[in-house]
Motif scaffolding. Sequence first.
Motif, PDB file in Angstrom:
ATOM      1  N   UNK A  23      36.742  35.462  60.693  1.00 58.90           N
ATOM      2  CA  UNK A  23      36.136  35.850  59.571  1.00 58.90           C
ATOM      3  C   UNK A  23      36.256  37.111  58.828  1.00 58.90           C
ATOM      4  N   UNK A  24      36.921  37.736  58.919  1.00 53.53           N
ATOM      5  CA  UNK A  24      37.416  38.921  58.491  1.00 53.53           C
ATOM      6  C   UNK A  24      38.402  38.199  57.680  1.00 53.53           C
ATOM      7  N   UNK A  25      39.816  37.031  57.301  1.00 54.96           N
ATOM      8  CA  UNK A  25      40.232  36.779  56.428  1.00 54.96           C
ATOM      9  C   UNK A  25      39.669  35.704  55.630  1.00 54.96           C
ATOM     10  N   UNK A  26      38.224  35.233  55.580  1.00 50.33           N
ATOM     11  CA  UNK A  26      38.013  34.608  54.761  1.00 50.33           C
ATOM     12  C   UNK A  26      37.362  36.035  53.974  1.00 50.33           C
ATOM     13  N   UNK A  27      36.461  37.054  54.588  1.00 49.26           N
ATOM     14  CA  UNK A  27      36.200  37.966  53.740  1.00 49.26           C
ATOM     15  C   UNK A  27      37.248  38.531  52.716  1.00 49.26           C
ATOM     16  N   UNK A  28      38.133  38.421  53.409  1.00 50.88           N
ATOM     17  CA  UNK A  28      39.766  39.470  52.731  1.00 50.88           C
ATOM     18  C   UNK A  28      39.596  38.256  51.701  1.00 50.88           C
ATOM     19  N   UNK A  29      40.054  37.308  51.585  1.00 49.56           N
ATOM     20  CA  UNK A  29      39.945  35.931  51.073  1.00 49.56           C
ATOM     21  C   UNK A  29      38.562  35.987  49.505  1.00 49.56           C
ATOM     22  N   UNK A  30      37.774  36.373  49.843  1.00 47.77           N
ATOM     23  CA  UNK A  30      36.368  36.114  48.633  1.00 47.77           C
ATOM     24  C   UNK A  30      36.609  37.370  48.031  1.00 47.77           C
ATOM     25  N   UNK A  31      36.991  38.534  48.568  1.00 49.50           N
ATOM     26  CA  UNK A  31      37.416  39.760  47.741  1.00 49.50           C
ATOM     27  C   UNK A  31      38.177  39.344  46.369  1.00 49.50           C
ATOM     28  N   UNK A  32      39.426  38.755  47.448  1.00 49.74           N
ATOM     29  CA  UNK A  32      40.081  38.437  46.058  1.00 49.74           C
ATOM     30  C   UNK A  32      39.513  37.444  44.773  1.00 49.74           C
ATOM     31  N   UNK A  33      38.991  36.966  45.220  1.00 51.31           N
ATOM     32  CA  UNK A  33      38.536  35.610  44.341  1.00 51.31           C
ATOM     33  C   UNK A  33      37.260  36.174  44.290  1.00 51.31           C
ATOM     34  N   UNK A  34      36.604  36.798  44.255  1.00 46.99           N
ATOM     35  CA  UNK A  34      35.170  37.292  43.164  1.00 46.99           C
ATOM     36  C   UNK A  34      36.164  38.543  42.582  1.00 46.99           C
ATOM     37  N   UNK A  35      36.267  39.335  42.499  1.00 46.47           N
ATOM     38  CA  UNK A  35      37.038  40.297  42.188  1.00 46.47           C
ATOM     39  C   UNK A  35      37.660  40.395  41.067  1.00 46.47           C
ATOM     40  N   UNK A  36      38.867  39.759  41.682  1.00 49.38           N
ATOM     41  CA  UNK A  36      40.256  39.515  40.511  1.00 49.38           C
ATOM     42  C   UNK A  36      40.476  38.066  39.648  1.00 49.38           C
ATOM     43  N   UNK A  37      39.803  36.943  40.754  1.00 47.55           N
ATOM     44  CA  UNK A  37      40.290  35.954  40.096  1.00 47.55           C
ATOM     45  C   UNK A  37      38.893  34.828  38.686  1.00 47.55           C
ATOM     46  N   UNK A  38      37.566  34.357  39.010  1.00 46.92           N
ATOM     47  CA  UNK A  38      36.882  33.743  38.047  1.00 46.92           C
ATOM     48  C   UNK A  38      35.577  34.338  38.664  1.00 46.92           C
TER      49      UNK A  38
END
Length: 237
Positions: A23-38
């Motif tokens: 779950x923590x890993x998915x939170x980390x992925x979501x940060x990068x995805x939402x804040x710095x991808x699209x």
Amino acid sequence: MEQQVQSDVRAGRSLRIAVVLLVAASGAVESVSFLRLDRVFAGVMTSNLALLGMAVGRGEAVDVTAAVLALSGFGVGTAVVAWCTRGSAAPTSHWPRHVMFFLGAEAALLAAGALAWGLTGGTPGETARDVMQFGAALAMGVQAACMVAAGRAAAPTTYLTGTLAAYIVKGIGTGRPGVWVPLRFVGLIAGAAVSAALLKEARAWAALPSVILILCAIATACLPLAAARRRNTVAPS
């Protein structure tokens, strides 16, 4: 018998810890995805469907593309794992080997993304962002399908809306809410916070926490699997 019960308790604790780490890993992925991808989510498809509808309604082609990439990646990842694990039995004491294999594949995929992210200094170009968006969603689809394939020994790790609702309902109904569900919420917040902080202070390293967390989850989940193998190799006298 007592030794068997203690072993089962340890196995259950290890798997719950592994779920929190995922779950923590998915939170980390979501940060990068939402804040710095699209500005779409890698693993929360309900939100992405809503974002897709808003993008269509506002006529924003870039946002439509991002949402479609995320939805497609997640769908492909889920479908591949579902196809490869269909009909497989899921033990309650450990995660099956095929689940561990695909979690390892997810870690490798995110590691490749983290390497590419670092090499660009955390500022990938448009095409690279699209590829990374698809890859991040693909990884989250793999993880979500792995937790389904693991059966009762696992729990959702990429979306927690239903988990929160069930926790509240059961807590009110039984008066005995457990501690592991809140720990998942804490894990999600912590993973997202770490990557968000890195995006601000050390952008090139922001994609690395998700890889580390998944590897830790795999190592933790291997403990009950190894114990199960030892029990199977020791023949009763």
